[in-house]
Design an enzyme around this catalytic site. Structure first.
Site, mmCIF file in Angstrom:
data_model
loop_
_atom_site.group_PDB
_atom_site.id
_atom_site.type_symbol
_atom_site.label_atom_id
_atom_site.label_comp_id
_atom_site.label_asym_id
_atom_site.label_seq_id
_atom_site.Cartn_x
_atom_site.Cartn_y
_atom_site.Cartn_z
ATOM 1 N NE ARG A 198 5.580 -0.233 10.205
ATOM 2 C CZ ARG A 198 4.470 -0.358 9.475
ATOM 3 N NH1 ARG A 198 4.393 0.237 8.286
ATOM 4 N NH2 ARG A 198 3.463 -1.076 9.909
ATOM 5 N NE ARG B 98 1.602 -4.861 11.111
ATOM 6 C CZ ARG B 98 2.759 -4.674 10.479
ATOM 7 N NH1 ARG B 98 3.900 -5.051 11.031
ATOM 8 N NH2 ARG B 98 2.777 -4.117 9.288
ATOM 9 N NE ARG C 42 7.431 -2.161 6.292
ATOM 10 C CZ ARG C 42 6.109 -2.244 6.308
ATOM 11 N NH1 ARG C 42 5.405 -1.669 5.357
ATOM 12 N NH2 ARG C 42 5.505 -2.907 7.250
ATOM 13 C CE LYS D 158 -2.168 -1.136 3.853
ATOM 14 N NZ LYS D 158 -1.498 -2.420 4.157
ATOM 15 N NE ARG E 45 -5.117 -1.387 9.815
ATOM 16 C CZ ARG E 45 -4.031 -0.925 9.203
ATOM 17 N NH1 ARG E 45 -4.021 0.247 8.662
ATOM 18 N NH2 ARG E 45 -2.964 -1.663 9.142
HETATM 19 P P1 AP5 Z 1 4.703 -1.545 1.901
HETATM 20 O O1 AP5 Z 1 4.352 -0.773 0.689
HETATM 21 O O2 AP5 Z 1 5.416 -0.814 2.982
HETATM 22 O O3 AP5 Z 1 3.407 -2.329 2.478
HETATM 23 P P2 AP5 Z 1 2.085 -1.819 3.181
HETATM 24 O O4 AP5 Z 1 0.944 -2.442 2.508
HETATM 25 O O5 AP5 Z 1 2.106 -0.322 3.293
HETATM 26 O O6 AP5 Z 1 2.258 -2.531 4.594
HETATM 27 P P3 AP5 Z 1 2.128 -1.968 6.071
HETATM 28 O O7 AP5 Z 1 2.877 -2.932 6.935
HETATM 29 O O8 AP5 Z 1 2.513 -0.525 6.145
HETATM 30 O O9 AP5 Z 1 0.620 -2.130 6.322
HETATM 31 P P4 AP5 Z 1 -0.093 -2.116 7.654
HETATM 32 O O10 AP5 Z 1 -1.469 -1.948 7.206
HETATM 33 O O11 AP5 Z 1 0.186 -3.271 8.526
HETATM 34 O O12 AP5 Z 1 0.592 -0.894 8.455
HETATM 35 P P5 AP5 Z 1 0.088 0.568 8.818
HETATM 36 O O13 AP5 Z 1 1.251 1.435 8.904
HETATM 37 O O14 AP5 Z 1 -1.028 0.959 7.949
HETATM 38 O O15 AP5 Z 1 5.576 -2.804 1.427
HETATM 39 C C1 AP5 Z 1 6.069 -3.760 2.346
HETATM 40 C C2 AP5 Z 1 7.453 -4.253 1.908
HETATM 41 O O16 AP5 Z 1 7.305 -4.991 0.689
HETATM 42 C C3 AP5 Z 1 8.451 -3.129 1.594
HETATM 43 O O17 AP5 Z 1 9.728 -3.524 2.014
HETATM 44 C C4 AP5 Z 1 8.402 -2.984 0.078
HETATM 45 O O18 AP5 Z 1 9.629 -2.525 -0.465
HETATM 46 C C5 AP5 Z 1 8.076 -4.409 -0.357
HETATM 47 N N1 AP5 Z 1 7.229 -4.469 -1.570
HETATM 48 C C6 AP5 Z 1 6.176 -3.655 -1.869
HETATM 49 N N2 AP5 Z 1 5.613 -4.016 -3.053
HETATM 50 C C7 AP5 Z 1 6.333 -5.092 -3.506
HETATM 51 C C8 AP5 Z 1 6.243 -5.909 -4.688
HETATM 52 N N3 AP5 Z 1 5.310 -5.701 -5.620
HETATM 53 N N4 AP5 Z 1 7.138 -6.929 -4.819
HETATM 54 C C9 AP5 Z 1 8.099 -7.152 -3.873
HETATM 55 N N5 AP5 Z 1 8.239 -6.393 -2.731
HETATM 56 C C10 AP5 Z 1 7.363 -5.376 -2.551
HETATM 57 O O19 AP5 Z 1 -0.512 0.326 10.273
HETATM 58 C C11 AP5 Z 1 0.339 0.020 11.360
HETATM 59 C C12 AP5 Z 1 -0.459 -0.067 12.648
HETATM 60 O O20 AP5 Z 1 -1.081 1.200 12.925
HETATM 61 C C13 AP5 Z 1 -1.621 -1.074 12.657
HETATM 62 O O21 AP5 Z 1 -1.185 -2.360 12.997
HETATM 63 C C14 AP5 Z 1 -2.547 -0.452 13.712
HETATM 64 O O22 AP5 Z 1 -2.087 -0.736 15.011
HETATM 65 C C15 AP5 Z 1 -2.374 1.029 13.474
HETATM 66 N N6 AP5 Z 1 -3.373 1.560 12.525
HETATM 67 C C16 AP5 Z 1 -3.117 2.145 11.313
HETATM 68 N N7 AP5 Z 1 -4.249 2.506 10.694
HETATM 69 C C17 AP5 Z 1 -5.260 2.149 11.546
HETATM 70 C C18 AP5 Z 1 -6.682 2.234 11.453
HETATM 71 N N8 AP5 Z 1 -7.285 2.759 10.367
HETATM 72 N N9 AP5 Z 1 -7.405 1.757 12.486
HETATM 73 C C19 AP5 Z 1 -6.819 1.243 13.576
HETATM 74 N N10 AP5 Z 1 -5.489 1.115 13.718
HETATM 75 C C20 AP5 Z 1 -4.707 1.564 12.708
HETATM 76 MG MG MG Z 2 2.189 1.065 4.885
#
Ligand code: AP5
Ligand code: MG
Ligand code: ZN
Length: 216
Positions: free
Chosen positions: A160, A171, A127, A13, A88
């Site tokens: 992270r 997660r 990552r 994402k 979410r």
């Molecule tokens: P990346 O693009 O960073 O993946 P992502 O989908 O953004 O993954 P996240 O881990 O950020 O998602 P998340 O939803 O768990 O975390 P968030 O910060 O939103 O890519 C991942 C890796 O893969 C990278 O190294 C990249 O280089 C590689 N990659 C990407 N595309 C690729 C491809 N095509 N091929 C190969 N490699 C690839 O949330 C974190 C925490 O915050 C949650 O757990 C929760 O506690 C809280 N939170 C956030 N939003 C909310 C909400 N709305 N409600 C409640 N709690 C929330």
């Molecule tokens: Mg992300």
């Protein structure tokens, strides 16, 4: 363009968001980034969010909804936005519908990035993120040419706190239980486009652009 990026942890994402916001000139609103910024700054919100994030759990709906509502009312969202990691839960999605209705606007598309569960853990654990500019790398799939240093700005790369195998696994389970129902929620609204996220980063981006009906 008013867009949502949906998908499990590690689906790509954030990676796709950077390219999408550049192409469409819209702000990138990542609730995860907002929480991490608040943790870094030591705010009350940061302290509260950290207690959930470290366990791989979701921050309570009412906290998140208020933040996003305030953000969407800022001037730079007038011509569109990209929400990454929000909503979410069904409660958050319903609250968002209400906020948008009150603002007299609606979503264009919800981009659902699909990646098999087995691939996700390796993506998150490998990552690395730049402390300075926020660029995202992967030690195997998308490494910086300078090792532990960002090849875009020279900043230091870090991992992270929630990117260890145990928390990532939690997660993913939380995603399946609480977030995956949104696929049907937006499908019913006829907003959903599904993208295969298990392709090269650039190829995934091209598929997204085409799915939005835009020229490459
Ligand atoms: P990346 O693009 O960073 O993946 P992502 O989908 O953004 O993954 P996240 O881990 O950020 O998602 P998340 O939803 O768990 O975390 P968030 O910060 O939103 O890519 C991942 C890796 O893969 C990278 O190294 C990249 O280089 C590689 N990659 C990407 N595309 C690729 C491809 N095509 N091929 C190969 N490699 C690839 O949330 C974190 C925490 O915050 C949650 O757990 C929760 O506690 C809280 N939170 C956030 N939003 C909310 C909400 N709305 N409600 C409640 N709690 C929330
Ligand atoms: Mg992300
Ligand atoms: Zn950098």
């Amino acid at each position: 363009m008013r867009l949502i990026l949906l998908g499990p942890p590690g689906a790509g994402k954030g990676t796709q968001a950077s390219a999408i916001v550049e192409k469409y000139g819209i702000p990138h609103i990542s609730t995860g980034d907002i929480f991490r910024y608040n943790i870094k700054e030591g705010t009350e919100l940061g302290k509260k969010a950290k207690s959930y994030m470290d366990k791989g759990l979701l921050v309570p709906d009412e906290v998140v909804v208020e933040i996003v509502e305030d953000r969407l009312k800022k001037d730079d969202c007038k011509d569109g936005f990209l929400l990454d990691g929000f909503p979410r839960t069904v409660v958050q999605a319903e609250a968002l519908d209400e906020v948008l209705k009150n603002m007299d606007i609606s979503l264009d598309k919800v981009i659902n990035i699909e990646v098999d569960k087995e691939i996700l853990v390796g993506r998150a654990v490998g990552r690395r993120i730049c402390k300075n500019c926020g660029a995202t790398f992967h030690i195997k799939h998308n490494p910086s040419t300078k090792g532990d240093i960002c090849d875009k700005c020279g900043g230091e790369l870090y991992q992270r706190d929630d990117d260890n195998e145990e928390t990532v696994t939690k997660r993913i389970q939380v995603y399946l239980d609480q977030t995956a129902p949104l696929i049907e929620y937006y499908n019913k609204q006829d907003k959903l486009v599904t993208i295969d996220g298990d392709k090269e980063i650039n190829k995934v981006f091209k598929d997204i652009v085409v799915s939005l009906g835009s020229d490459l």
